[in-house]
Design a protein around this motif. Structure first.
Motif, PDB file in Angstrom:
ATOM      1  N   LEU A   9      20.569  30.599 -37.664  1.00  0.00           N
ATOM      2  CA  LEU A   9      21.477  29.545 -36.885  1.00  0.00           C
ATOM      3  C   LEU A   9      21.042  28.513 -38.189  1.00  0.00           C
ATOM      4  O   LEU A   9      19.801  28.662 -38.597  1.00  0.00           O
ATOM      5  N   VAL A  10      22.057  27.367 -38.261  1.00  0.00           N
ATOM      6  CA  VAL A  10      21.635  27.205 -39.011  1.00  0.00           C
ATOM      7  C   VAL A  10      21.642  25.235 -38.469  1.00  0.00           C
ATOM      8  O   VAL A  10      22.784  24.419 -37.826  1.00  0.00           O
ATOM      9  N   ILE A  11      20.594  24.641 -38.845  1.00  0.00           N
ATOM     10  CA  ILE A  11      20.309  23.077 -38.138  1.00  0.00           C
ATOM     11  C   ILE A  11      20.582  22.336 -39.038  1.00  0.00           C
ATOM     12  O   ILE A  11      19.813  21.710 -39.574  1.00  0.00           O
ATOM     13  N   GLU A  12      21.822  21.532 -39.281  1.00  0.00           N
ATOM     14  CA  GLU A  12      21.610  20.601 -39.900  1.00  0.00           C
ATOM     15  C   GLU A  12      22.744  19.937 -40.147  1.00  0.00           C
ATOM     16  O   GLU A  12      23.862  20.078 -39.314  1.00  0.00           O
ATOM     17  N   ASP A  13      22.674  18.262 -39.952  1.00  0.00           N
ATOM     18  CA  ASP A  13      23.786  16.860 -39.386  1.00  0.00           C
ATOM     19  C   ASP A  13      24.323  16.717 -40.576  1.00  0.00           C
ATOM     20  O   ASP A  13      25.602  15.852 -40.052  1.00  0.00           O
ATOM     21  N   ASP A  14      23.951  17.184 -41.750  1.00  0.00           N
ATOM     22  CA  ASP A  14      25.076  16.780 -42.806  1.00  0.00           C
ATOM     23  C   ASP A  14      26.537  17.794 -42.747  1.00  0.00           C
ATOM     24  O   ASP A  14      26.045  18.554 -43.442  1.00  0.00           O
ATOM     25  N   MET A  15      27.853  17.536 -42.234  1.00  0.00           N
ATOM     26  CA  MET A  15      28.860  18.329 -41.973  1.00  0.00           C
ATOM     27  C   MET A  15      29.099  18.877 -43.311  1.00  0.00           C
ATOM     28  O   MET A  15      29.156  20.217 -43.093  1.00  0.00           O
ATOM     29  N   ASP A  16      28.997  18.455 -44.556  1.00  0.00           N
ATOM     30  CA  ASP A  16      29.621  18.949 -45.750  1.00  0.00           C
ATOM     31  C   ASP A  16      28.618  20.286 -45.994  1.00  0.00           C
ATOM     32  O   ASP A  16      28.686  21.461 -46.383  1.00  0.00           O
ATOM     33  N   ILE A  17      27.338  19.874 -46.226  1.00  0.00           N
ATOM     34  CA  ILE A  17      25.964  20.721 -46.060  1.00  0.00           C
ATOM     35  C   ILE A  17      25.612  21.968 -45.406  1.00  0.00           C
ATOM     36  O   ILE A  17      25.968  23.561 -45.599  1.00  0.00           O
ATOM     37  N   GLY A  18      26.531  21.962 -43.677  1.00  0.00           N
ATOM     38  CA  GLY A  18      26.799  22.944 -43.016  1.00  0.00           C
ATOM     39  C   GLY A  18      27.358  23.675 -43.186  1.00  0.00           C
ATOM     40  O   GLY A  18      27.434  25.050 -42.858  1.00  0.00           O
ATOM     41  N   ARG A  19      28.904  23.160 -43.347  1.00  0.00           N
ATOM     42  CA  ARG A  19      30.164  24.101 -43.814  1.00  0.00           C
ATOM     43  C   ARG A  19      29.908  24.825 -44.787  1.00  0.00           C
ATOM     44  O   ARG A  19      30.300  25.854 -45.054  1.00  0.00           O
ATOM     45  N   ILE A  54      17.853  28.292 -40.607  1.00  0.00           N
ATOM     46  CA  ILE A  54      17.913  27.361 -41.195  1.00  0.00           C
ATOM     47  C   ILE A  54      18.217  26.170 -41.164  1.00  0.00           C
ATOM     48  O   ILE A  54      18.635  25.203 -40.184  1.00  0.00           O
ATOM     49  N   LEU A  55      17.164  24.921 -40.881  1.00  0.00           N
ATOM     50  CA  LEU A  55      17.203  24.010 -40.252  1.00  0.00           C
ATOM     51  C   LEU A  55      16.606  22.535 -41.659  1.00  0.00           C
ATOM     52  O   LEU A  55      15.913  22.936 -42.520  1.00  0.00           O
ATOM     53  N   ASP A  56      17.300  21.614 -41.148  1.00  0.00           N
ATOM     54  CA  ASP A  56      16.772  20.220 -41.969  1.00  0.00           C
ATOM     55  C   ASP A  56      15.731  20.101 -41.000  1.00  0.00           C
ATOM     56  O   ASP A  56      15.603  19.649 -39.926  1.00  0.00           O
ATOM     57  N   VAL A  57      14.678  18.817 -42.760  1.00  0.00           N
ATOM     58  CA  VAL A  57      13.709  18.494 -42.105  1.00  0.00           C
ATOM     59  C   VAL A  57      14.611  16.753 -41.116  1.00  0.00           C
ATOM     60  O   VAL A  57      13.138  16.988 -40.050  1.00  0.00           O
ATOM     61  N   MET A  58      15.614  16.230 -41.660  1.00  0.00           N
ATOM     62  CA  MET A  58      15.433  15.676 -40.753  1.00  0.00           C
ATOM     63  C   MET A  58      17.131  14.910 -40.650  1.00  0.00           C
ATOM     64  O   MET A  58      17.992  15.582 -40.981  1.00  0.00           O
ATOM     65  N   LEU A  59      16.750  14.983 -38.844  1.00  0.00           N
ATOM     66  CA  LEU A  59      18.018  15.225 -37.413  1.00  0.00           C
ATOM     67  C   LEU A  59      17.627  14.159 -36.729  1.00  0.00           C
ATOM     68  O   LEU A  59      16.489  13.957 -36.838  1.00  0.00           O
ATOM     69  N   PRO A  60      19.399  14.271 -36.652  1.00  0.00           N
ATOM     70  CA  PRO A  60      18.983  13.449 -35.097  1.00  0.00           C
ATOM     71  C   PRO A  60      18.575  13.959 -34.105  1.00  0.00           C
ATOM     72  O   PRO A  60      18.977  14.927 -33.320  1.00  0.00           O
ATOM     73  N   GLY A  61      17.985  12.591 -32.606  1.00  0.00           N
ATOM     74  CA  GLY A  61      17.188  13.297 -32.449  1.00  0.00           C
ATOM     75  C   GLY A  61      14.938  14.287 -32.137  1.00  0.00           C
ATOM     76  O   GLY A  61      14.588  13.246 -32.021  1.00  0.00           O
ATOM     77  N   LEU A  62      15.234  15.273 -32.940  1.00  0.00           N
ATOM     78  CA  LEU A  62      14.177  16.025 -33.260  1.00  0.00           C
ATOM     79  C   LEU A  62      14.036  15.950 -34.577  1.00  0.00           C
ATOM     80  O   LEU A  62      15.459  17.144 -34.717  1.00  0.00           O
ATOM     81  N   ASP A  63      13.415  16.040 -34.779  1.00  0.00           N
ATOM     82  CA  ASP A  63      12.418  16.115 -36.629  1.00  0.00           C
ATOM     83  C   ASP A  63      12.570  18.055 -37.010  1.00  0.00           C
ATOM     84  O   ASP A  63      12.621  18.537 -35.932  1.00  0.00           O
ATOM     85  N   GLY A  64      13.056  18.463 -38.400  1.00  0.00           N
ATOM     86  CA  GLY A  64      12.955  19.643 -38.480  1.00  0.00           C
ATOM     87  C   GLY A  64      11.460  20.186 -37.952  1.00  0.00           C
ATOM     88  O   GLY A  64      11.032  21.098 -37.777  1.00  0.00           O
ATOM     89  N   PHE A  65      10.397  19.835 -38.274  1.00  0.00           N
ATOM     90  CA  PHE A  65       9.078  19.830 -38.158  1.00  0.00           C
ATOM     91  C   PHE A  65       8.845  19.718 -36.888  1.00  0.00           C
ATOM     92  O   PHE A  65       8.022  20.539 -36.628  1.00  0.00           O
ATOM     93  N   GLU A  66       9.482  19.435 -35.384  1.00  0.00           N
ATOM     94  CA  GLU A  66       9.600  19.091 -33.900  1.00  0.00           C
ATOM     95  C   GLU A  66      10.003  20.532 -33.365  1.00  0.00           C
ATOM     96  O   GLU A  66       8.687  20.924 -32.868  1.00  0.00           O
ATOM     97  N   ILE A  67      11.041  20.794 -34.191  1.00  0.00           N
ATOM     98  CA  ILE A  67      11.854  22.521 -34.269  1.00  0.00           C
ATOM     99  C   ILE A  67      10.671  23.308 -34.490  1.00  0.00           C
ATOM    100  O   ILE A  67      10.731  23.972 -33.798  1.00  0.00           O
ATOM    101  N   CYS A  68      10.194  23.547 -35.915  1.00  0.00           N
ATOM    102  CA  CYS A  68       8.845  24.262 -35.916  1.00  0.00           C
ATOM    103  C   CYS A  68       8.299  24.808 -35.302  1.00  0.00           C
ATOM    104  O   CYS A  68       8.063  25.562 -34.946  1.00  0.00           O
ATOM    105  N   ARG A  69       7.462  23.846 -35.031  1.00  0.00           N
ATOM    106  CA  ARG A  69       6.439  23.136 -34.127  1.00  0.00           C
ATOM    107  C   ARG A  69       6.393  23.824 -32.853  1.00  0.00           C
ATOM    108  O   ARG A  69       6.001  24.838 -31.943  1.00  0.00           O
ATOM    109  N   GLN A  70       8.247  23.209 -32.372  1.00  0.00           N
ATOM    110  CA  GLN A  70       8.137  24.063 -30.655  1.00  0.00           C
ATOM    111  C   GLN A  70       8.678  25.518 -30.752  1.00  0.00           C
ATOM    112  O   GLN A  70       7.841  26.459 -29.792  1.00  0.00           O
ATOM    113  N   LEU A  71       9.019  25.869 -32.133  1.00  0.00           N
ATOM    114  CA  LEU A  71       9.433  27.408 -31.983  1.00  0.00           C
ATOM    115  C   LEU A  71       8.372  28.519 -32.018  1.00  0.00           C
ATOM    116  O   LEU A  71       8.857  29.019 -31.955  1.00  0.00           O
TER     117      LEU A  71
END
Length: 242
Positions: A9-19, A54-71
């Motif tokens: 799973l790729v979590i990345e808000d930069d569309m170019d990097i995500g692609r 794979i997750l970016d730290v700076m994300l809209p809504g929830l940042d990568g650190f919070e996602i990591c904590r919950q997972l």
């Protein structure tokens, strides 16, 4: 050689990097899902089984650190590779503290990204392989570790451990009496060989002691070997059973 069937799973808000990530990971033989927001990423991570996230730290809504904590609150363990445009030590340490397995700073090369993905899979498979040869239950005095279910009971009470706390405790319990340096624990449990992050080990051991010891200032299980590191107490001889 790529092990087929791995799902990322790729979590990345930069569309170019995500692609770009998706294209090269698929070319390497992996199945890839991509999302662009923190909320979507967390929902995907909670509702689906992935071999790597794979997750970016700076994300809209929830940042990568919070996602990591919950997972990391889930009973199952999924390797996490964090991406960020920041390069400060504080971000790296925070990534380790919340449970990331590796950390890459943008910009990065595709070759490096693929190498790190493969290394995370090798480490995950090696750790799982070691545990497959372990009996179901490890007992040390009043401490009981159910390896397969990843559950711990101490003095008759079940404990809530994070994934890294469990892996750290299991590493100790599998090697009673062996002295581990902080660097060794960092490498075998977190997968980091970098000097300078040993304080991450200290903080996890402090939290682990607070949960399993009657008095964390006078530990019975995880002992400090001054000037060297830590060891699991041999008293009552931790033993395994079917």
């Amino acid at each position: 050689m790529v092990v087929m069937g791995k799902k990322i799973l790729v979590i990345e808000d930069d569309m170019d990097i995500g692609r770009l990530l998706g294209m090269h990971l698929r070319d390497a033989g992996y199945t890839v899902d991509s999302v662009a927001t923190g909320v979507e990423g967390l929902q995907q991570g909670l509702s689906n089984r992935y071999d790597l996230i794979i997750l970016d730290v700076m994300l809209p809504g929830l940042d990568g650190f919070e996602i990591c904590r919950q997972l990391r609150g889930l009973p199952s363990y999924t390797p996490l590779l964090m991406l960020t445009a920041k390069s400060s030590e504080l971000d790296r340490v925070l990534g380790l503290e919340v449970g990331a397995d590796d950390y890459m700073t943008k910009p990065f090369s595709v070759r490096e990204m693929l190498a790190r993905v493969k290394a995370l899979f090798r480490r995950s498979e090696a750790f799982s392989g070691k545990n497959q040869n372990v009996h179901d239950v490890i007992r040390a005095g009043q401490l009981c570790i159910d390896v397969e279910k990843r559950k711990v009971v101490v003095r008759g009470s079940p404990l809530e451990l994070t994934a890294k706390e469990f892996d750290l405790l299991l590493q100790f319990a599998l090697h009673p009496g062996r002295v581990f340096t902080r660097a060794q624990l960092l490498d075998v449990v977190w997968g980091y060989g970098h000097e300078g992050y040993e304080h991450t080990v200290n903080s996890h051991i402090n939290r682990l002691r607070a949960k399993i010891e009657k008095d964390s200032s006078k530990p019975d299980f995880i002992l400090t070997v001054w000037g060297v590191g830590y060891q699991f107490c041999e008293r009552d001889g931790p033993h395994t059973e079917e």
